[in-house]
Write an enzyme that holds these catalytic residues in place. Structure first.
Site, PDB file in Angstrom:
ATOM      1  N   THR A 114       0.879  -1.168   0.000  1.00 34.80           N
ATOM      2  CA  THR A 114       0.000   0.000   0.000  1.00 34.80           C
ATOM      3  C   THR A 114       0.918   1.219   0.000  1.00 34.80           C
ATOM      4  O   THR A 114       2.067   1.119   0.435  1.00 34.80           O
ATOM      5  CB  THR A 114      -0.884   0.037   1.264  1.00 34.80           C
ATOM      6  OG1 THR A 114      -0.011   0.099   2.393  1.00 34.80           O
ATOM      7  CG2 THR A 114      -1.755  -1.193   1.370  1.00 34.80           C
TER       8      THR A 114
ATOM      9  N   GLU B  43      -5.591  -4.005  -1.005  1.00 34.91           N
ATOM     10  CA  GLU B  43      -5.977  -5.167  -0.194  1.00 34.91           C
ATOM     11  C   GLU B  43      -7.042  -6.023  -0.884  1.00 34.91           C
ATOM     12  O   GLU B  43      -7.398  -7.089  -0.400  1.00 34.91           O
ATOM     13  CB  GLU B  43      -6.517  -4.685   1.161  1.00 34.91           C
ATOM     14  CG  GLU B  43      -5.452  -4.170   2.119  1.00 34.91           C
ATOM     15  CD  GLU B  43      -5.152  -2.681   1.939  1.00 34.91           C
ATOM     16  OE1 GLU B  43      -5.461  -2.141   0.855  1.00 34.91           O
ATOM     17  OE2 GLU B  43      -4.608  -2.079   2.879  1.00 34.91           O
TER      18      GLU B  43
ATOM     19  N   LYS C  81     -15.616  16.614  10.445  1.00 36.65           N
ATOM     20  CA  LYS C  81     -16.604  16.568  11.516  1.00 36.65           C
ATOM     21  C   LYS C  81     -16.959  17.986  11.944  1.00 36.65           C
ATOM     22  O   LYS C  81     -16.181  18.652  12.610  1.00 36.65           O
ATOM     23  CB  LYS C  81     -16.075  15.762  12.701  1.00 36.65           C
ATOM     24  CG  LYS C  81     -17.163  15.458  13.690  1.00 36.65           C
ATOM     25  CD  LYS C  81     -16.850  14.266  14.546  1.00 36.65           C
ATOM     26  CE  LYS C  81     -18.135  13.781  15.195  1.00 36.65           C
ATOM     27  NZ  LYS C  81     -17.922  12.764  16.174  1.00 36.65           N
TER      28      LYS C  81
ATOM     29  N   TRP D 256     -21.204  14.907  10.161  1.00 36.65           N
ATOM     30  CA  TRP D 256     -20.141  14.643   9.193  1.00 36.65           C
ATOM     31  C   TRP D 256     -20.417  15.312   7.858  1.00 36.65           C
ATOM     32  O   TRP D 256     -21.549  15.358   7.405  1.00 36.65           O
ATOM     33  CB  TRP D 256     -20.013  13.135   8.952  1.00 36.65           C
ATOM     34  CG  TRP D 256     -19.623  12.375  10.178  1.00 36.65           C
ATOM     35  CD1 TRP D 256     -20.446  11.659  10.988  1.00 36.65           C
ATOM     36  CD2 TRP D 256     -18.319  12.270  10.732  1.00 36.65           C
ATOM     37  NE1 TRP D 256     -19.730  11.110  12.022  1.00 36.65           N
ATOM     38  CE2 TRP D 256     -18.416  11.465  11.890  1.00 36.65           C
ATOM     39  CE3 TRP D 256     -17.062  12.774  10.381  1.00 36.65           C
ATOM     40  CZ2 TRP D 256     -17.322  11.149  12.687  1.00 36.65           C
ATOM     41  CZ3 TRP D 256     -15.975  12.455  11.171  1.00 36.65           C
ATOM     42  CH2 TRP D 256     -16.095  11.653  12.313  1.00 36.65           C
TER      43      TRP D 256
HETATM   44  P1  ADP Z   1      -3.191   3.439  -1.146  1.00 36.26           P
HETATM   45  O1  ADP Z   1      -3.281   4.704  -1.972  1.00 36.26           O
HETATM   46  O2  ADP Z   1      -3.683   3.573   0.263  1.00 36.26           O
HETATM   47  O3  ADP Z   1      -2.019   2.602  -1.346  1.00 36.26           O
HETATM   48  P2  ADP Z   1      -4.981   2.043  -2.871  1.00 36.26           P
HETATM   49  O4  ADP Z   1      -4.410   2.513  -4.139  1.00 36.26           O
HETATM   50  O5  ADP Z   1      -5.186   0.637  -2.619  1.00 36.26           O
HETATM   51  O6  ADP Z   1      -4.191   2.495  -1.716  1.00 36.26           O
HETATM   52  O7  ADP Z   1      -6.239   2.921  -2.587  1.00 36.26           O
HETATM   53  C1  ADP Z   1      -7.408   2.447  -2.027  1.00 36.26           C
HETATM   54  C2  ADP Z   1      -8.270   3.582  -1.596  1.00 36.26           C
HETATM   55  O8  ADP Z   1      -8.463   4.528  -2.659  1.00 36.26           O
HETATM   56  C3  ADP Z   1      -9.651   3.148  -1.227  1.00 36.26           C
HETATM   57  O9  ADP Z   1      -9.703   2.620   0.070  1.00 36.26           O
HETATM   58  C4  ADP Z   1     -10.425   4.459  -1.367  1.00 36.26           C
HETATM   59  O10 ADP Z   1     -10.261   5.287  -0.233  1.00 36.26           O
HETATM   60  C5  ADP Z   1      -9.742   5.126  -2.527  1.00 36.26           C
HETATM   61  N1  ADP Z   1     -10.505   4.890  -3.751  1.00 36.26           N
HETATM   62  C6  ADP Z   1     -10.278   4.001  -4.723  1.00 36.26           C
HETATM   63  N2  ADP Z   1     -11.192   4.111  -5.715  1.00 36.26           N
HETATM   64  C7  ADP Z   1     -12.035   5.104  -5.333  1.00 36.26           C
HETATM   65  C8  ADP Z   1     -13.206   5.702  -5.904  1.00 36.26           C
HETATM   66  N3  ADP Z   1     -13.683   5.339  -7.083  1.00 36.26           N
HETATM   67  N4  ADP Z   1     -13.822   6.679  -5.204  1.00 36.26           N
HETATM   68  C9  ADP Z   1     -13.357   7.087  -4.007  1.00 36.26           C
HETATM   69  N5  ADP Z   1     -12.258   6.575  -3.429  1.00 36.26           N
HETATM   70  C10 ADP Z   1     -11.606   5.601  -4.074  1.00 36.26           C
END
Ligand code: ADP
Length: 566
Positions: free
Chosen positions: A188, A333, A440, A445
């Site tokens: 991640t 994940e 918040k 929210w």
């Molecule tokens: P990171 O940037 O934490 O490594 P990921 O690329 O796996 O992780 O990103 C996952 C996160 O990206 C999701 O949990 C969500 O918050 C955000 N995300 C992914 N697709 C969307 C979407 N279409 N709309 C809003 N948020 C999104």
């Protein structure tokens, strides 16, 4: 006790190599086209790709790599990277794609945590490798993905990929592996804390590729020419390098040139029908096509995810260019696919407004993913499109635990995603925020995504971020940070007035500030953590005089959690 009656079908393991073997045998002449780092366009076929992936497997085995060893990659989307996807996993090694946009210290942490035995890199990352190598003493060798002619000057001793492959003939049978053994490793991006490793199995990868290919998902087939703009170092380019061979789709790789002009030219030249990427990339592409006054002649659909896709972008793709923009959601994940906004037959019969509202959401699960929203007490919330809570998921391509971590991240067998969402009666999920990005205000929210989406719909706004800003009365109030579209102007007052009638009054940001550019994370998301730091000392006009705070009537005007504007 009665013995269960077992099925009497073959127990053929679901292995990653079977995907490429299938493409090579049944779609052997289908092309893989790559914009190369060396500057030219390379083209060959699935048949050629499998042979070279086998040569790579032979080379790595000759170097002493064993099943289970991790092989790192620092590379753009291209045919050699694809060969690495298969030449490692094909004999049981683990393909560990690393995001080169992370800070070098984070990359070194990741390489060391994964205990990569070799790292393959594109020559654009030669100087990065020189910084990393002294910090990664356990890496046994660094391999430049080029030929001897193009080896870059480096302080690190590196070998050339082509020279390694040339020593082997590709006469190699993919071994039958346990489908539960590890195949790929992704970290991640670590916007909170250290990056965490997600270790996929052959089984989860193949099942995910099947799910991603379904008509209700990306809908890939052998008639498609697919261009993943999403990098192969970002959650395996959302599974496209696995789903394309599975379906026999032609693959088109853009290399390092992800600007609008280059992407457009490649899409047209290779008759691309399907693409996928994060919203920021499409901003570049859409500005290019608009300014150049050109149209897409083959592009049918594109998947947009990774962060919330502004409805204005979906509309522009559809209404101005006739391209189906499919909003999707997922995470590292989850391999990463979770949901996609595609309508069933009955939904296509509803009013255009209702269809649009559904398509703007993050969408419906693909078979293989189960989801629910839960409240603070852990109880499941109703699917009414209004109640919002923590989004939990489970399924055969969802994480069970992080690599080299003992504690389970699960709650009652479900994975808490860290996202906050609503689910409606149609089973369409809508992300209101990441839990840490929600604002918040008082005890209510506010969804930063909704506020951003409205700002983006303003013609003079190129990009917008909404963050929580400290407030003496309401604890937090929304602050809008905006990048203006080149050549267009809008004032703070005009922008705030733009919200009137679109959201409850108390959702309207207290202030708007203009910046030249917004910071993004290594995976292209708005870097809200950094933005919050940057504006930590920002004093909202409404906070200057709490006594006369205009919010008092705003708060009374909107009571209770306001659902997003439907
Ligand atoms: P990171 O940037 O934490 O490594 P990921 O690329 O796996 O992780 O990103 C996952 C996160 O990206 C999701 O949990 C969500 O918050 C955000 N995300 C992914 N697709 C969307 C979407 N279409 N709309 C809003 N948020 C999104």
């Amino acid at each position: 006790m009665t013995t269960p009656l077992h099925g009497q079908m073959m127990d053929v393991p679901l292995t990653v190599s079977s995907l490429l073997a299938h493409a090579s045998r049944y779609f052997g002449a289908t092309e893989i086209v790559s914009k190369r780092i060396e500057g030219d366009v390379h083209r060959y076929t699935y048949r050629d790709c499998e042979k070279r992936a086998k040569q790579l497997a032979q080379a790595l085995i000759a170097l002493g790599v064993e099943p289970g060893d991790r092989i790192g990659t620092l590379a753009w989307n291209g045919y050699r990277h694809l060969e690495t996807y298969y030449g490692t996993t094909g004999f049981g090694a683990v393909c560990h794609t690393i995001n080169p946009r992370l800070f070098p210290d984070q990359i070194a942490y990741i390489v060391n945590h994964a205990d990569d035995s070799y790292v393959l890199f594109d020559i654009t990352f030669a100087s990065l490798v020189d910084v990393l190598a002294p910090q990664c003493p356990n890496v046994r060798g660094w391999i430049a993905m080029t030929d001897d002619m193009h080896m870059p000057p480096m302080s690190t001793a590196a070998s050339s990929y082509e020279a390694l492959l040339a020593k082997h003939d590709g006469n190699f049978d993919w071994p039958l592996l346990d489908e539960r053994s590890a195949s790929n490793l992704c970290y991640t991006s670590g916007t909170t804390g250290n990056p965490k490793g997600v270790l996929y199995s052959h089984r989860s990868t193949v099942l995910h590729a099947l799910g991603a290919s379904l008509p209700g998902a990306m809908g890939l087939s052998a008639r498609d020419s697919v261009l993943p703009v999403v990098p192969m170092f970002h959650v395996n380019a959302w599974g496209i390098p696995h789903a394309a061979p599975l379906t026999g789709a032609k693959l088109v790789f853009p290399g390092k040139d992800l600007d609008g002009k280059s992407l457009y030219a490649l899409m047209e030249a290779e008759r691309v029908t399907c693409s996928a990427g994060v919203p920021t990339v499409w901003l570049g592409l859409l500005s290019y096509v608009r300014e150049a006054g050109v149209r897409f002649s083959s592009l049918e659909r594109t998947v947009i995810g990774g962060s919330a896709c502004p409805p204005a972008m979906l509309r522009m793709f559809k209404e101005d260019y006739g391209v189906e923009a499919i909003h999707g959601w997922g995470m590292t994940e989850m391999s990463p696919l979770g949901t996609l906004a595609r309508l069933n037959w009955e939904q296509t019969q509803r009013s255009p407004d209702e269809q649009r509202r559904l398509l703007e959401k993050q969408g419906h699960v693909v078979y293989g993913v189960d989801m629910k929203i839960v409240g603070a007490d852990g109880q499941e919330l109703p699917w009414d499109g209004v109640a919002f809570g923590d989004l939990h998921v489970r399924g055969p391509w969802v994480i069970d635990r992080y690599f080299r971590k003992d504690d389970s991240p699960l709650a009652d067998g479900w994975f808490p995603t860290g996202d906050v969402a609503t689910i409606d009666r149609d089973g369409f999920m809508r992300i209101t925020d990441r839990s840490k990005d929600l604002i918040k205000s008082g005890c209510e929210w506010i969804s930063s995504i909704d506020i951003e989406n409205i700002a983006i719909a303003h013609p003079a706004v190129a990009e917008a971020a909404c963050i929580a800003c400290a407030h003496p009365l309401w604890v937090e109030r929304p602050l809008l940070v905006v990048v203006k579209r080149a050549g267009l102007d809008v004032t703070r007052e005009e922008l705030l007035a733009f919200y009137e009638g679109k959201v409850a009054k108390w959702w309207i940001p207290d202030d708007a500030v203009f910046v030249d550019q917004l910071l993004h994370t290594a995976t292209g998301k708005l870097h809200k953590l950094k933005l919050r730091e940057q504006f930590r000392d920002h004093v909202l006009p409404s906070a200057r005089d709490v006594e006369n705070c205009p919010l008092t009537d705003r708060m009374t005007a909107g009571s209770g959690p306001t659902p997003a504007p439907e």
